[in-house]
Write a protein that holds these residues in place. Structure first.
Motif, PDB file in Angstrom:
ATOM      1  N   ALA A  13       2.491   6.469  -0.486  1.00 47.11           N
ATOM      2  CA  ALA A  13       3.343   6.257   0.634  1.00 47.11           C
ATOM      3  C   ALA A  13       3.009   6.310   2.319  1.00 47.11           C
ATOM      4  O   ALA A  13       3.439   5.577   2.530  1.00 47.11           O
ATOM      5  N   VAL A  14       1.492   7.024   2.868  1.00 49.76           N
ATOM      6  CA  VAL A  14       1.084   6.847   3.341  1.00 49.76           C
ATOM      7  C   VAL A  14       0.054   5.213   4.004  1.00 49.76           C
ATOM      8  O   VAL A  14       1.036   5.119   4.592  1.00 49.76           O
ATOM      9  N   LEU A  15      -0.311   4.457   2.682  1.00 50.19           N
ATOM     10  CA  LEU A  15      -0.922   3.539   3.600  1.00 50.19           C
ATOM     11  C   LEU A  15       0.378   2.957   3.362  1.00 50.19           C
ATOM     12  O   LEU A  15      -0.028   2.098   4.216  1.00 50.19           O
ATOM     13  N   ASP A  16       1.998   2.288   2.864  1.00 56.13           N
ATOM     14  CA  ASP A  16       2.603   1.778   3.087  1.00 56.13           C
ATOM     15  C   ASP A  16       4.235   2.300   4.456  1.00 56.13           C
ATOM     16  O   ASP A  16       3.996   1.317   5.064  1.00 56.13           O
ATOM     17  N   MET A  17       3.422   3.380   4.723  1.00 58.01           N
ATOM     18  CA  MET A  17       4.232   3.587   6.030  1.00 58.01           C
ATOM     19  C   MET A  17       2.667   2.898   7.608  1.00 58.01           C
ATOM     20  O   MET A  17       2.865   2.704   8.285  1.00 58.01           O
ATOM     21  N   ALA A  18       1.769   3.372   7.341  1.00 58.68           N
ATOM     22  CA  ALA A  18       0.934   3.239   8.190  1.00 58.68           C
ATOM     23  C   ALA A  18       1.036   1.446   8.343  1.00 58.68           C
ATOM     24  O   ALA A  18       0.511   1.361   9.817  1.00 58.68           O
ATOM     25  N   GLN A  34      -9.109  -3.290   9.159  1.00 57.67           N
ATOM     26  CA  GLN A  34     -10.137  -2.476   8.685  1.00 57.67           C
ATOM     27  C   GLN A  34      -9.902  -1.242   8.316  1.00 57.67           C
ATOM     28  O   GLN A  34     -10.408  -0.856   6.630  1.00 57.67           O
ATOM     29  N   TYR A  35      -8.978  -0.025   8.507  1.00 60.45           N
ATOM     30  CA  TYR A  35      -8.340   0.965   8.108  1.00 60.45           C
ATOM     31  C   TYR A  35      -7.618   1.098   6.944  1.00 60.45           C
ATOM     32  O   TYR A  35      -7.977   1.966   6.276  1.00 60.45           O
ATOM     33  N   LEU A  36      -6.150   0.427   6.812  1.00 60.35           N
ATOM     34  CA  LEU A  36      -5.435  -0.432   5.506  1.00 60.35           C
ATOM     35  C   LEU A  36      -6.374  -0.087   4.674  1.00 60.35           C
ATOM     36  O   LEU A  36      -6.379   0.309   3.730  1.00 60.35           O
ATOM     37  N   THR A  37      -7.374  -1.397   5.474  1.00 64.59           N
ATOM     38  CA  THR A  37      -8.091  -1.456   3.592  1.00 64.59           C
ATOM     39  C   THR A  37      -9.021  -0.919   3.425  1.00 64.59           C
ATOM     40  O   THR A  37      -9.150  -0.704   1.679  1.00 64.59           O
ATOM     41  N   ASP A  38     -10.152   0.570   4.683  1.00 67.60           N
ATOM     42  CA  ASP A  38     -10.687   1.111   3.828  1.00 67.60           C
ATOM     43  C   ASP A  38      -9.947   2.095   2.676  1.00 67.60           C
ATOM     44  O   ASP A  38     -10.417   2.680   1.571  1.00 67.60           O
ATOM     45  N   PHE A  39      -8.275   2.848   3.224  1.00 68.56           N
ATOM     46  CA  PHE A  39      -7.623   3.992   2.576  1.00 68.56           C
ATOM     47  C   PHE A  39      -7.379   3.007   1.364  1.00 68.56           C
ATOM     48  O   PHE A  39      -7.626   3.387   0.350  1.00 68.56           O
ATOM     49  N   SER A  40      -7.025   1.924   1.535  1.00 63.98           N
ATOM     50  CA  SER A  40      -6.628   1.123  -0.204  1.00 63.98           C
ATOM     51  C   SER A  40      -7.443   1.101  -0.626  1.00 63.98           C
ATOM     52  O   SER A  40      -7.792   1.348  -1.903  1.00 63.98           O
ATOM     53  N   THR A  41      -8.735   0.749  -0.686  1.00 67.90           N
ATOM     54  CA  THR A  41     -10.015   0.751  -0.962  1.00 67.90           C
ATOM     55  C   THR A  41     -10.617   2.376  -2.120  1.00 67.90           C
ATOM     56  O   THR A  41     -10.541   2.264  -2.678  1.00 67.90           O
ATOM     57  N   ALA A  42     -10.340   2.704  -0.893  1.00 70.89           N
ATOM     58  CA  ALA A  42     -10.656   4.337  -1.410  1.00 70.89           C
ATOM     59  C   ALA A  42      -9.999   5.114  -1.975  1.00 70.89           C
ATOM     60  O   ALA A  42     -10.752   5.915  -3.314  1.00 70.89           O
ATOM     61  N   PHE A  43      -8.614   4.454  -2.567  1.00 70.41           N
ATOM     62  CA  PHE A  43      -7.828   5.430  -3.413  1.00 70.41           C
ATOM     63  C   PHE A  43      -6.741   4.930  -4.229  1.00 70.41           C
ATOM     64  O   PHE A  43      -6.573   5.014  -5.196  1.00 70.41           O
ATOM     65  N   ILE A  54       9.886  -1.647   2.379  1.00 72.75           N
ATOM     66  CA  ILE A  54       9.824  -0.751   2.444  1.00 72.75           C
ATOM     67  C   ILE A  54      10.480   0.273   3.221  1.00 72.75           C
ATOM     68  O   ILE A  54      10.911  -0.586   4.350  1.00 72.75           O
ATOM     69  N   SER A  55      11.095   1.235   2.901  1.00 67.87           N
ATOM     70  CA  SER A  55      12.001   2.338   3.537  1.00 67.87           C
ATOM     71  C   SER A  55      11.233   3.448   3.715  1.00 67.87           C
ATOM     72  O   SER A  55      11.191   4.168   2.952  1.00 67.87           O
TER      73      SER A  55
END
Length: 132
Positions: A13-18, A34-43, A54-55
């Motif tokens: 949900a954080v990633l979708d909102m981000a 890069q932030y979005l990619t790093d966050f998605s990869t990390a988790f 997205i709602s």
């Protein structure tokens, strides 16, 4: 990273909102991407920019504790600073999400923003010192 304290559903949900927030100003910077990619990869998550499905109202309900809501806001503000400034469109979206969370305290939002800025300053100072 405080996102470690979130559930996998909350991280998604954080990633979708981000991703939604990153495109708020109609210009996604390299740093934001890069932030979005790093966050998605990390988790182990997937994200899509400009996802019309997205709602925000559907996403905020997965944050069931005050702690998870603060962490989500911290991550969103951190993303907003990635392009060098916390722009008006981004601020408006973050404040709207805070209201949906029931966190209508402006002082709390200012504390979270200060927390994020301090982190960026800390990293910048370290980089400067190491490059001397």
């Amino acid at each position: 990273m405080f996102a470690n304290r979130l559930t996998q559903e909350q991280r998604q949900a954080v990633l979708d909102m981000a991703a939604n927030l990153a495109s708020a100003d109609n210009e996604v910077s390299e740093e934001e991407l890069q932030y979005l990619t790093d966050f998605s990869t990390a988790f182990g998550l997937e994200f899509q920019l400009d996802n019309p499905d997205i709602s925000i109202d559907d996403l905020v309900v997965v944050f069931d504790t005050r702690q998870s809501k603060i962490i989500a806001l911290q991550e969103l503000i951190k993303l907003s600073y990635k392009d060098g400034h916390f722009g008006r469109e981004e601020q408006d979206k973050v404040f709207a999400i805070a209201q949906k969370f029931g966190l209508n305290n402006p002082e709390l939002i200012m504390r979270i923003e200060k927390w994020v800025r301090s982190g960026f300053d800390w990293i910048y100072e370290g980089e400067e010192m190491l490059s001397e």
